[in-house]
Scaffold this active site. Structure first.
Site, PDB file in Angstrom:
ATOM      1  N   ASP A  77     -11.463   2.276   3.774  1.00  0.00           N
ATOM      2  CA  ASP A  77     -11.771   0.846   3.595  1.00  0.00           C
ATOM      3  C   ASP A  77     -13.283   0.593   3.575  1.00  0.00           C
ATOM      4  O   ASP A  77     -13.727  -0.513   3.271  1.00  0.00           O
ATOM      5  CB  ASP A  77     -11.137   0.028   4.729  1.00  0.00           C
ATOM      6  CG  ASP A  77      -9.910  -0.744   4.264  1.00  0.00           C
ATOM      7  OD1 ASP A  77      -9.756  -0.921   3.047  1.00  0.00           O
ATOM      8  OD2 ASP A  77      -9.122  -1.177   5.126  1.00  0.00           O
ATOM      9  N   GLN A 135      -5.138  -1.716   9.330  1.00  0.00           N
ATOM     10  CA  GLN A 135      -4.880  -3.016   8.697  1.00  0.00           C
ATOM     11  C   GLN A 135      -5.414  -4.136   9.597  1.00  0.00           C
ATOM     12  O   GLN A 135      -5.146  -4.163  10.790  1.00  0.00           O
ATOM     13  CB  GLN A 135      -3.356  -3.167   8.485  1.00  0.00           C
ATOM     14  CG  GLN A 135      -2.936  -4.447   7.781  1.00  0.00           C
ATOM     15  CD  GLN A 135      -3.431  -4.520   6.342  1.00  0.00           C
ATOM     16  OE1 GLN A 135      -3.346  -3.576   5.577  1.00  0.00           O
ATOM     17  NE2 GLN A 135      -3.967  -5.674   5.974  1.00  0.00           N
ATOM     18  N   LYS A 152       0.840  -1.202   0.000  1.00  0.00           N
ATOM     19  CA  LYS A 152       0.000   0.000   0.000  1.00  0.00           C
ATOM     20  C   LYS A 152       0.879   1.257   0.000  1.00  0.00           C
ATOM     21  O   LYS A 152       0.567   2.228  -0.692  1.00  0.00           O
ATOM     22  CB  LYS A 152      -0.954  -0.023   1.208  1.00  0.00           C
ATOM     23  CG  LYS A 152      -2.050  -1.079   1.016  1.00  0.00           C
ATOM     24  CD  LYS A 152      -2.849  -1.412   2.265  1.00  0.00           C
ATOM     25  CE  LYS A 152      -3.769  -2.587   1.973  1.00  0.00           C
ATOM     26  NZ  LYS A 152      -4.537  -3.052   3.134  1.00  0.00           N
TER      27      LYS A 152
END
Ligand code: NAD
Length: 296
Positions: A134, A111, A67
């Site tokens: 997200d 994450q 990322k």
């Protein structure tokens, strides 16, 4: 004779099958993002993404690295927060609060997985929905549920784009998803439903999985077990999308699908690596752009 027929079958299968190149399509997406980012920079906006990793999960470290590389490619500033395994839920939420209040931070990504003592849903709830790149905050999840997609799961959007790039119709198709996780399969199923697919969600308690998967025009596996999807589970001519990422004992990466056998049955298939993974990262970058536009 049987060897001849076997060869014919395999050759025919290969000719009729196309591997969807997620790496190549993701590069196209990243180019689109780069153009958007340049426009922001002209307006003196420095797109910034904060990525938080709690603990030492090896796979997660690789995902975070990928990322950050994508951020560098497109011109997004990346703030990385590597927190100790023993970080409390409260400490994590305090960091999220700080990032929520920081006008220079446009996107926040936690994450997963997080250590067991942290309730990830509690933390997702605290991320400002406008910075929730997200799409896991319940507000964004709820919008997805009612068909008003806002910031939506990157893997889901990446898969939709893979299908669009290959002109694979979603509307009216039987889409069977194996897996029911909040992170991958549920948002994906809603994305497919929002695009008029008929969806079936299968999971570990599904009785006679094959009976369901054989009905799929588009079969998507998000289980996390190597060679889980075998050729007898796939209808002739189906599109097979492999979300799984598994590391074998010898270190190689593979998906959930028994690729070599399944590829002869389907019209399109993704590979691991080089399929859904790069699209997830590319759509994270897209979501950073979307988040900035929401915050302007
Ligand atoms: P998860 O462990 O939360 O979910 C796995 C799902 O598989 C569960 O819902 C479970 O019901 C189902 N399952 C397990 N055994 C089954 C069985 N025998 N029959 C039917 N269903 C069964 O995992 P997740 O977070 O949803 O991730 C799934 C996979 O996708 C993992 O390999 C993960 O690494 C990968 N992943 C890939 C990307 C990407 O960008 N490619 C992104 C996120 C996750």
């Amino acid at each position: 004779m049987s060897v001849f027929l076997f060869l014919c079958y395999n050759t025919l299968g290969d000719e009729n099958m196309k591997i969807i190149d997620g790496k190549k399509i993701s590069e196209k997406v990243l180019e689109e993002v780069k153009t958007d980012i340049e426009k922001f920079k002209l307006k003196k906006i420095t797109p910034t993404l904060a990525i938080i990793l709690v603990g030492n999960d090896t796979a997660s470290k690789v995902y975070v690295k990928n990322k950050t590389i994508a951020c560098q490619k497109v011109g997004v500033d990346c703030q990385e927060y590597f927190l100790d395994q023993n970080t409390s839920e409260e400490e994590l939420i305090n960091l999220i609060d700080k990032l929520n209040k920081d006008d220079l931070v446009h996107g926040i990504l936690l994450q997963s997985p997080v250590p067991k003592h942290i309730n990830i849903d509690n933390v997702f709830e605290k991320i400002n929905p406008l910075k929730d790149v997200d799409g896991f905050n319940p507000i964004n999840y709820g919008k997805l549920l009612i068909g008003k997609e806002n910031l939506t799961s990157c893997t889901s959007l990446g898969i939709v784009r893979l299908l669009e790039e290959e002109n694979i119709e979603i509307r009216g198709k039987n889409v069977v998803i194996i897996g029911r996780s909040n992170i991958v399969s549920k948002p994906l199923s809603l994305c497919m439903l929002n695009r008029d697919a008929t969806i079936t969600i299968c999971h570990s308690k599904t009785v006679d999985l094959k009976e369901h998967t054989k009905t799929a025009d588009i079969l998507i596996s998000a289980v996390g077990k190597p060679a889980f999807v075998t050729s007898d589970m796939v209808k002739d001519g189906a599109v097979v999308i492999d979300v799984g990422i598994n590391r074998l004992k010898d270190g190689t990466l593979c998906g959930d699908v028994d690729f070599e056998k399944v590829k002869n049955k389907c019209s399109y298939i993704t590979k691991v690596p080089g399929g859904v993974g790069p699209m997830t990262v590319a759509y994270l970058m897209k979501n950073v752009v979307k988040a900035i536009n929401l915050q302007l």
